[in-house]
Design an enzyme around this catalytic site. Sequence first.
Site, PDB file in Angstrom:
ATOM      1  N   PRO A  95       0.787  -1.224   0.000  1.00 19.86           N
ATOM      2  CA  PRO A  95       0.000   0.000   0.000  1.00 19.86           C
ATOM      3  C   PRO A  95       0.829   1.290   0.000  1.00 19.86           C
ATOM      4  CG  PRO A  95      -0.136  -1.099   2.129  1.00 19.86           C
ATOM      5  CD  PRO A  95       0.526  -2.060   1.186  1.00 19.86           C
ATOM      6  N   ASN A  96       0.307   2.222  -0.750  1.00 19.10           N
ATOM      7  CA  ASN A  96       0.835   3.591  -0.867  1.00 19.10           C
ATOM      8  C   ASN A  96       2.090   3.697  -1.721  1.00 19.10           C
ATOM      9  OD1 ASN A  96      -1.219   4.690   0.903  1.00 19.10           O
ATOM     10  ND2 ASN A  96      -0.137   3.662   2.543  1.00 19.10           N
TER      11      ASN A  96
ATOM     12  N   ARG B 206       5.027  10.840  -3.007  1.00 20.68           N
ATOM     13  CA  ARG B 206       4.846  10.544  -1.581  1.00 20.68           C
ATOM     14  C   ARG B 206       6.157  10.773  -0.823  1.00 20.68           C
ATOM     15  NH1 ARG B 206       4.660   4.477   0.992  1.00 20.68           N
ATOM     16  NH2 ARG B 206       4.258   5.107   3.134  1.00 20.68           N
TER      17      ARG B 206
ATOM     18  N   ASN C  23       8.032  -5.717  -1.230  1.00 22.11           N
ATOM     19  CA  ASN C  23       8.004  -4.573  -0.317  1.00 22.11           C
ATOM     20  C   ASN C  23       6.600  -4.526   0.263  1.00 22.11           C
ATOM     21  OD1 ASN C  23       7.953  -2.206   1.089  1.00 22.11           O
ATOM     22  ND2 ASN C  23       9.083  -1.020  -0.445  1.00 22.11           N
TER      23      ASN C  23
ATOM     24  N   ALA D 273       3.393  -0.755   4.652  1.00 21.85           N
ATOM     25  CA  ALA D 273       2.912  -0.740   6.045  1.00 21.85           C
ATOM     26  C   ALA D 273       2.427  -2.111   6.510  1.00 21.85           C
ATOM     27  CB  ALA D 273       1.807   0.303   6.203  1.00 21.85           C
TER      28      ALA D 273
ATOM     29  N   HIS E 202      12.886  -2.801   1.555  1.00 23.69           N
ATOM     30  CA  HIS E 202      12.355  -1.486   1.918  1.00 23.69           C
ATOM     31  C   HIS E 202      13.241  -0.417   1.301  1.00 23.69           C
ATOM     32  CE1 HIS E 202       9.588  -3.264   4.760  1.00 23.69           C
ATOM     33  NE2 HIS E 202      10.582  -4.052   5.115  1.00 23.69           N
TER      34      HIS E 202
ATOM     35  N   ARG F  52      13.481   4.869  11.774  1.00 22.91           N
ATOM     36  CA  ARG F  52      12.281   5.720  11.739  1.00 22.91           C
ATOM     37  C   ARG F  52      11.434   5.491  13.003  1.00 22.91           C
ATOM     38  NH1 ARG F  52       9.597   4.975   6.069  1.00 22.91           N
ATOM     39  NH2 ARG F  52       8.456   6.835   6.793  1.00 22.91           N
TER      40      ARG F  52
HETATM   41  C1  DQA Z   1       8.518   1.024   3.397  1.00 21.61           C
HETATM   42  C2  DQA Z   1       8.666   1.284   4.899  1.00 21.61           C
HETATM   43  C3  DQA Z   1       7.344   1.102   5.612  1.00 21.61           C
HETATM   44  O1  DQA Z   1       7.480   1.390   6.987  1.00 21.61           O
HETATM   45  C4  DQA Z   1       6.310   2.047   5.050  1.00 21.61           C
HETATM   46  O2  DQA Z   1       5.052   1.795   5.640  1.00 21.61           O
HETATM   47  C5  DQA Z   1       6.216   2.013   3.564  1.00 21.61           C
HETATM   48  C6  DQA Z   1       7.437   1.869   2.785  1.00 21.61           C
HETATM   49  C7  DQA Z   1       9.829   1.321   2.624  1.00 21.61           C
HETATM   50  O3  DQA Z   1       9.932   0.853   1.493  1.00 21.61           O
HETATM   51  O4  DQA Z   1      10.700   2.022   3.124  1.00 21.61           O
HETATM   52  O5  DQA Z   1       5.147   2.190   2.991  1.00 21.61           O
HETATM   53  O6  DQA Z   1       8.217  -0.360   3.217  1.00 21.61           O
END
Ligand code: DQA
Length: 147
Positions: A10-11, A18, A73, A76, A102, A109
Amino acid sequence: MSTVLVLNGPNLGRLGSREPDVYGAANLDDLRTLLEASALDGVSIDLRQTDDEAELIHWLYEAVDERMPVILNPAAFTHYSYALRDAAALVTKAGLPLIEVHISNPHARETFRHTSVVSAIATGVIAGLGFDSYRLALDFVTAGTPD
Ligand code: DQA
């Protein structure tokens, strides 16, 4: 021709716009181009992204059924999806490599990002190297693939 599944959670479809300070300015098309350029002859890259946990799980079943190595990947979902972890375990239990990647380094983080429920069943984990995390994972899963 062998195929490597490169699955993004996701995202990650919003890469490029982003949080560029965290994830950089490149998007998933740029990632596909990079991986295709790095792939050995005879290796094809099947890069996908979804915001849907069920879809990601079904893609992992596909990896098992079609015997495809996986670069994942989980975004979240990394931090809480036991359902995704169980599906990812099917891949490694089937003797196929699954590399958790990642872009950022989650350990540097927020605290909630320090836990991965996927890492324990992954073949390996590469984090914090930007798109090179994927490129190095591709090198690993295709090592031994004839040119
Ligand atoms: C991520 C790291 C995760 O914590 C985050 O929620 C992401 C991207 C990364 O590629 O750094 O969406 O997987």
